[in-house]
Design a protein around this motif. Structure first.
Motif, short mmCIF file in Angstrom:
data_model
loop_
_atom_site.label_atom_id
_atom_site.label_comp_id
_atom_site.label_asym_id
_atom_site.label_seq_id
_atom_site.Cartn_x
_atom_site.Cartn_y
_atom_site.Cartn_z
N TYR A 158 31.74 24.29 57.90
CA TYR A 158 32.64 25.10 58.33
C TYR A 158 32.46 26.46 58.08
O TYR A 158 32.84 27.31 58.82
N ALA A 159 32.55 26.81 56.58
CA ALA A 159 32.35 28.14 56.06
C ALA A 159 31.06 28.96 56.98
O ALA A 159 31.29 29.96 57.26
N TRP A 160 29.93 28.44 56.79
CA TRP A 160 28.61 28.89 57.56
C TRP A 160 29.08 29.23 59.07
O TRP A 160 28.61 30.21 59.64
N LEU A 197 30.05 32.70 63.37
CA LEU A 197 30.94 33.13 64.51
C LEU A 197 31.49 34.79 64.61
O LEU A 197 31.41 35.26 65.18
N SER A 198 32.05 34.77 63.31
CA SER A 198 32.47 36.25 62.95
C SER A 198 31.38 37.18 63.37
O SER A 198 31.66 38.29 63.89
N PHE A 199 30.43 37.03 62.74
CA PHE A 199 29.22 37.99 62.80
C PHE A 199 28.88 38.28 64.39
O PHE A 199 28.60 39.69 64.74
N VAL A 200 28.66 37.11 65.26
CA VAL A 200 28.40 37.27 66.40
C VAL A 200 29.51 37.86 67.21
O VAL A 200 29.23 38.97 68.10
N VAL A 201 30.70 37.72 66.94
CA VAL A 201 31.92 38.21 67.48
C VAL A 201 32.08 39.86 67.16
O VAL A 201 32.23 40.61 68.10
N LEU A 202 31.63 40.19 66.03
CA LEU A 202 31.57 41.65 65.48
C LEU A 202 30.53 42.33 66.24
O LEU A 202 30.83 43.68 66.62
N MET A 203 29.54 41.57 66.30
CA MET A 203 28.20 42.45 67.10
C MET A 203 28.44 42.54 68.54
O MET A 203 28.02 43.29 69.21
N ILE A 204 29.55 41.51 69.22
CA ILE A 204 29.76 41.87 70.79
C ILE A 204 30.78 42.83 70.90
O ILE A 204 30.76 43.76 71.65
N VAL A 205 31.79 42.96 69.92
CA VAL A 205 32.91 43.75 70.42
C VAL A 205 32.78 45.30 69.80
O VAL A 205 33.54 45.95 70.07
N THR A 206 31.86 45.30 68.92
CA THR A 206 31.70 46.80 68.35
C THR A 206 30.55 47.42 68.77
O THR A 206 29.52 46.93 69.24
N PRO A 207 30.35 48.85 69.15
CA PRO A 207 29.38 49.34 69.81
C PRO A 207 28.31 49.82 68.53
O PRO A 207 28.64 49.66 67.40
N ALA A 208 27.02 49.96 69.10
CA ALA A 208 25.94 49.97 68.02
C ALA A 208 26.29 51.47 67.30
O ALA A 208 26.76 52.32 67.64
N MET A 223 25.05 17.87 53.32
CA MET A 223 26.00 19.10 53.40
C MET A 223 27.30 18.77 53.81
O MET A 223 27.75 18.30 54.74
N LYS A 224 28.30 19.16 52.85
CA LYS A 224 29.77 18.73 53.17
C LYS A 224 30.39 19.59 54.25
O LYS A 224 29.87 20.53 54.79
N LYS A 225 31.36 19.10 54.93
CA LYS A 225 31.81 19.46 55.99
C LYS A 225 32.29 20.86 55.76
O LYS A 225 32.49 21.97 56.72
N ARG A 226 32.99 21.13 54.51
CA ARG A 226 33.69 22.35 54.30
C ARG A 226 32.57 23.71 54.39
O ARG A 226 32.97 24.61 54.82
#
Length: 294
Positions: free
Chosen positions: A7-9, A14-25, A1-4
């Motif tokens: 990185y995309a995955w 990471l964006s999903f995890v951060v969003l789940m942390i900073v936003t309320p249910a 699998m290419k580095k790019r």
């Protein structure tokens, strides 16, 4: 699998995890099941909200048959066939799942309303990756994307949190028009993607204005019924696109096509010279004496 790709995955996760942390249910509101039009005809509860799902079954089955009817859709890649097959299965299943839900709206039945929709949404994303980014990556992504959609439904059902499902539903609404405009297509008739996106946006507006539309129409039809009919136009336009399109000999994005068309328009209406400079015109006016009648 290419580095790019890695990185995309990584960025996506990471964006999903951060969003789940900073936003309320986001819990499922019970008021969601309180639709404006609850009339019963011919012994069918919530009749119009039930029968308005029938177009999904029709276009889903038609699309599924045409996928395998000779070479009607002229797919260039095997992954396309698999992606569109999943899409049309999801569309046809929407008719069954949504009708089942609207016969007796509750959270348990809502699962079967939303599950087919996630199949259709995630299939479309995979199709876009296949056609506009990379066939192999797109084909491989079909199963993970479908699983992501299913997991989002299960997460909502067990944890009463709509955030993952909301991302599965609304991210394609943003990503698909953006990719349709910016990424060079493999086929012609790419504007049909934008028509489909427009009808889906209209459907969401009608869904939000369910009771308002019901009042405006003097209790003839509700916004949710119209939402079903507008949403069914999405697979209709995509099916028309598949039937009409051909392989694009010169792959260029819609954005570039629009820029070229705009430049040609400005040249033909005399406002722009061939070298891009703007013509200037000087007008002189002469004084005309006016003789009053006696």
């Amino acid at each position: 699998m290419k580095k790019r790709t890695v990185y995309a995955w990584g960025v996506a996760i990471l964006s999903f995890v951060v969003l789940m942390i900073v936003t309320p249910a986001i819990p499922q509101s019970e008021a969601y099941h309180d639709f404006a039009d609850q009339r019963e005809f011919l012994g069918i509860p919530n009749t119009l909200n039930v029968v308005s799902n029938f177009p999904f079954l029709v276009i889903g089955l038609i699309g599924l048959v045409l996928c395998y009817y000779g070479d009607y859709f002229k797919f260039s890649l095997q992954g396309e066939l698999w992606g569109w097959t999943c899409f049309y299965i999801g569309v046809a299943a929407v008719a069954i799942g949504s009708s089942y839900y609207h016969l007796k709206p509750n959270d348990a039945r809502l699962v079967w309303d939303r599950l087919p929709m996630t199949i259709a949404f995630t299939s479309i994303i995979a199709i876009f990756i296949i056609e506009r980014i990379d066939e192999r990556k797109g084909t491989i992504s079909i199963i993970p994307l479908l699983l992501a959609g299913i997991v989002s439904i299960l997460y909502w059902r067990f944890f009463d949190d709509l955030r993952p499902y909301a991302m599965v539903q609304f991210l394609p609404c943003i990503a698909i028009p953006v990719m349709a405009i910016l990424l060079p297509p493999m086929y012609t008739h790419s504007t049909y993607w934008l028509w489909a996106a427009g009808f889906y946006l209209l459907a969401k507006v009608e869904e939000a204005a369910d009771k308002v539309i019901y009042d405006w129409t003097h209790h003839i039809v509700s916004g949710h019924t119209l939402k079903h009919l507008c949403a069914a136009m999405v697979p209709v336009f995509l099916t028309l696109m598949l039937a009409k399109r051909t392989v694009e000999p010169e792959r260029q994005s819609l954005l570039k096509t629009w820029k070229i068309s705009w430049t040609k328009f400005r040249k033909t209406d005399g406002t722009v010279e061939s070298d891009g400079t703007v013509e200037s015109y000087t007008c002189t006016y002469s004084t005309v004496p006016v003789v009053e009648s006696q």
